[in-house]
Design a protein around this motif. Structure first.
Motif, PDB file in Angstrom:
ATOM      1  N   GLY A   1       2.498   3.645   5.800  1.00 53.29           N
ATOM      2  CA  GLY A   1       1.356   4.202   6.349  1.00 53.29           C
ATOM      3  C   GLY A   1       1.201   5.673   6.178  1.00 53.29           C
ATOM      4  N   GLY A   2       1.801   6.184   5.349  1.00 54.94           N
ATOM      5  CA  GLY A   2       1.779   7.497   5.082  1.00 54.94           C
ATOM      6  C   GLY A   2       2.548   8.545   5.843  1.00 54.94           C
ATOM      7  N   PHE A   3       3.490   7.826   6.617  1.00 51.98           N
ATOM      8  CA  PHE A   3       4.144   8.770   7.648  1.00 51.98           C
ATOM      9  C   PHE A   3       5.573   9.334   7.000  1.00 51.98           C
ATOM     10  N   LYS A   4       6.116   8.494   5.989  1.00 56.95           N
ATOM     11  CA  LYS A   4       7.114   9.179   5.547  1.00 56.95           C
ATOM     12  C   LYS A   4       7.084   9.341   4.115  1.00 56.95           C
TER      13      LYS A   4
ATOM     14  N   SER B   1       0.990  -1.233  -0.046  1.00 55.75           N
ATOM     15  CA  SER B   1      -0.041   0.250   0.065  1.00 55.75           C
ATOM     16  C   SER B   1       0.840   1.159  -0.077  1.00 55.75           C
ATOM     17  N   TYR B   2       0.706   1.965  -0.917  1.00 56.99           N
ATOM     18  CA  TYR B   2       1.582   3.279  -1.079  1.00 56.99           C
ATOM     19  C   TYR B   2       0.573   4.224  -2.047  1.00 56.99           C
TER      20      TYR B   2
ATOM     21  N   ASP C   1       4.415   8.213  -0.710  1.00 56.20           N
ATOM     22  CA  ASP C   1       4.412   7.990   0.611  1.00 56.20           C
ATOM     23  C   ASP C   1       4.530   6.518   0.765  1.00 56.20           C
ATOM     24  N   ARG C   2       5.079   6.311   2.028  1.00 61.10           N
ATOM     25  CA  ARG C   2       5.441   4.882   2.447  1.00 61.10           C
ATOM     26  C   ARG C   2       5.110   4.732   3.927  1.00 61.10           C
TER      27      ARG C   2
END
Lengths: 114, 114
Positions: B98-101, B31-32, B95-96
């Motif tokens: 979970g969207g944090f980074k 998921s990205y 985004d990778r």
């Protein structure tokens, strides 16, 4: 007007003199992040914050500190700047950490360390 | 390692023609999210378009479309009917985690000729 503000916009300093770059957003965003932009390297993430008092390292955290005591503010601290930290710095924010939230960027801070 | 590659440092396009800016990515996350941002000469970062890894259809936003080929791990930006104001640096980002980074490519500088 919804925006991310950074101060100062331009800064010339000397090696070892502590400095803080402020970042503030008025959109009630949970997520905030700092990047540095260098020619040929694009933007690289320094630190990010998922919410108040929650921060984590990005890809290039060495030499930087951050804090998130309030939701709207996310200052970047250089305790002892060095010439290799000369760069263009961007603060960004987004609604949350789920995928698909685009980031809103500040105008950038151009830092020169002599 | 997760990575974004933009192989075109600079490109020229004639006004009113279409242009494709290449972006390939590497990730093991199922998921990205993929983004394109524009940086005009004034320096600000402007969000253009987003594609989620599970989205079935290619994203479109006005004159911008994203040619997403998951098997090839590519997310090329297509700008139709180029305008002089499209002259800028364009960054592909992912985004990778979970969207944090977020990681960015090195960018492609587009020049639109009159």
């Amino acid at each position: 007007e919804a925006q991310v503000t950074q101060n100062p916009r331009y800064l010339i300093t000397v090696t070892g003199k502590k400095l803080t770059v402020t970042c503030s957003q008025n959109m009630n965003h949970e997520y905030m992040s700092w990047y540095r932009q260098d020619p040929g390297l694009g933007l690289r993430q320094i630190y990010y914050s998922m919410n108040v008092e929650v921060t984590d390292k990005g890809d290039v955290p060495e030499g930087y500190k951050v804090s998130r005591k309030e939701k709207r503010n996310f200052p970047l601290i250089l305790e002892s700047p060095s010439p290799n930290q000369t760069s263009l710095y961007f603060c960004a924010s987004s609604w949350g950490t789920s995928l698909g939230n685009e980031q809103f960027f500040g105008p950038g801070t151009r830092l020169t360390v002599l | 390692a997760q990575k974004i590659t933009q192989t075109q440092p600079g490109m020229f396009v004639q006004e009113k023609e279409a242009v494709t800016l290449d972006c390939t990515y590497d990730t093991s996350d199922p998921s990205y999210g993929l983004f394109w941002y524009k940086q005009p000469s004034s320096g600000e970062m402007i969000f253009l378009i987003y594609q989620g890894s599970y989205d079935q259809q290619n994203a479109t936003e006005g004159r911008y479309s994203l040619n997403f080929q998951k098997a090839r791990k590519s997310a090329n930006l297509v700008i139709s009917a180029s305008q002089l104001g499209d002259s800028a640096m364009y960054f592909c980002a992912m985004d990778r985690g979970g969207g944090f980074k977020t990681i960015f490519g090195a960018g492609t500088r587009l020049f639109v000729k009159a």
